[in-house]
Enzyme design. Structure first.
Site, short mmCIF file in Angstrom:
data_model
loop_
_atom_site.label_atom_id
_atom_site.label_comp_id
_atom_site.label_asym_id
_atom_site.label_seq_id
_atom_site.Cartn_x
_atom_site.Cartn_y
_atom_site.Cartn_z
N LYS A 127 0.83 -1.22 0.00
CA LYS A 127 0.00 0.00 0.00
C LYS A 127 0.86 1.25 0.00
O LYS A 127 1.73 1.43 0.87
CB LYS A 127 -0.92 -0.03 1.22
N CYS A 171 -7.26 0.12 -0.51
CA CYS A 171 -8.09 1.05 0.25
C CYS A 171 -7.86 2.52 -0.06
O CYS A 171 -8.31 3.02 -1.08
CB CYS A 171 -7.98 0.77 1.73
N1 CDV Z 1 -8.06 1.30 5.26
C1 CDV Z 1 -8.08 2.54 4.75
O1 CDV Z 1 -7.18 2.95 4.03
N2 CDV Z 1 -9.14 3.31 5.11
C2 CDV Z 1 -9.24 4.68 4.73
C3 CDV Z 1 -9.86 5.38 5.90
C4 CDV Z 1 -8.83 5.98 6.78
C5 CDV Z 1 -10.91 6.35 5.62
C6 CDV Z 1 -10.04 4.86 3.44
O2 CDV Z 1 -9.62 5.69 2.63
O3 CDV Z 1 -11.05 4.21 3.23
#
Ligand code: CDV
Length: 307
Positions: A127, A171
């Site tokens: 990531k 994410c």
């Molecule tokens: N796991 C993540 O990266 N979650 C973030 C949170 C912090 C909002 C996201 O962008 O969904």
């Protein structure tokens, strides 16, 4: 000949802190079987799919923290997944906490591995955009990814899967236009993304009603502006008292959502992706060789100063 790849997003519902790897891996294998039975040949699982989303807690016991990571993938506990891939002839991308050695020290990353339909690991992604903080911050939802993970050091690699170019992201990466652009410039035709996204953030209650919109918006825009298929996969539902959004989906290079999860539990979303649509969309709007102007962009950003 027309090119197709049937994609699956294997969304999971909540994973308890107390759940052991064996129980979780069984659950993931079951989802992979379901995806294969629906004709999928490439699946994506959530970010940190082998554990609960532990960055929601301040944990100080190093041994306990280590328990949320893998020091090898696959290992004895996760091998049933790669064996299932080989048996079912389906590749998959899976998010997990990785412990690695680098420059003579131990490092922790938020990682996604891509496994081929022969059960072999094709490559890894770490990531790049690691959100949150190292310590709890007043007025904000505790989200300590920066305590538990270093930012990725592998860039945005693109892998060949059965003749299709596949990139990975995790994410928060999905919210950044750079992610899709780097993948596209690397030749990606498909981006597989896993996520854990809290429904509510203490720091932004006024944006709560936009959580799902802000989930789909960047994946749809990223797919459209970079002529990619995007499969986004959530860990969803009420996990250890925290609600995580679902909305796992498969997005076409037109920007349309082709298929979407209906629940916040274990659910497989499948779509037969027409890879030729990528060329059609490129010809219509994004003929990079013909119209894109990287030299001009460089000049403009140099004039604007450091970015
Ligand atoms: N796991 C993540 O990266 N979650 C973030 C949170 C912090 C909002 C996201 O962008 O969904």
């Amino acid at each position: 000949m027309a090119r197709h790849l049937t994609l699956a997003a294997c969304q999971t519902g909540p994973i308890a802190r107390s759940a052991g790897r064996r129980e979780i891996v069984d659950r993931l294998v079951h989802l992979l079987e379901e995806a294969a039975s629906q004709g999928a040949s490439l699946a994506v699982f959530p970010e940190l799919a082998l554990t609960t989303f532990f960055p929601r807690w301040l944990i100080e016991d190093e041994a306990e923290i280590d328990g949320f990571y893998e020091d090898a993938f696959p290992n004895a506990a996760t091998r049933p997944l790669t064996e299932a891939a080989r048996k079912l002839r389906i590749g998959f991308a899976l998010g997990y906490g990785e412990i690695a050695q680098g420059d003579g020290r131990r490092r922790r990353y938020n990682t996604m591995a891509l496994v081929g339909d022969d059960g072999e690991v094709l490559g890894r992604y770490r990531k790049m955009h690691v959100p949150g903080s190292e310590e709890p911050e007043e007025g904000t939802t505790v989200h300590l990814e920066r305590r538990y993970f270093e930012p990725g050091d592998l860039g945005f690699p693109v892998f060949d899967y059965r003749g299709t170019r596949v990139g990975l992201a995790l994410c928060n990466d999905r919210r950044w236009p750079e992610t899709y652009r780097m993948l596209m410039l690397g030749g990606a035709e498909v981006a597989l993304i896993g996520y854990n996204t809290p429904l509510l953030l203490d720091e932004a209650p006024a944006l709560a009603h936009l959580r799902m919109f802000h989930n789909h918006l960047p994946m749809q825009a990223g797919a459209y502006q970079n002529t990619l298929w995007v499969a986004g996969c959530a860990k969803a539902g009420l996990e250890e008292g925290q609600a995580l959004i679902g909305g796992s989906c498969i997005v076409a290079p037109t920007g349309e959502i082709a298929a979407q999860a209906m629940s916040v539990g274990d659910e497989v979303v499948v779509h037969r992706a027409d890879l030729d649509l990528i060329d059609t969309c490129r010809r219509v709007n994004f003929d990079f060789d013909r119209y894109r102007r990287p030299a001009a962009y460089r000049m403009i950003s140099e004039r604007a100063g450091p970015v």
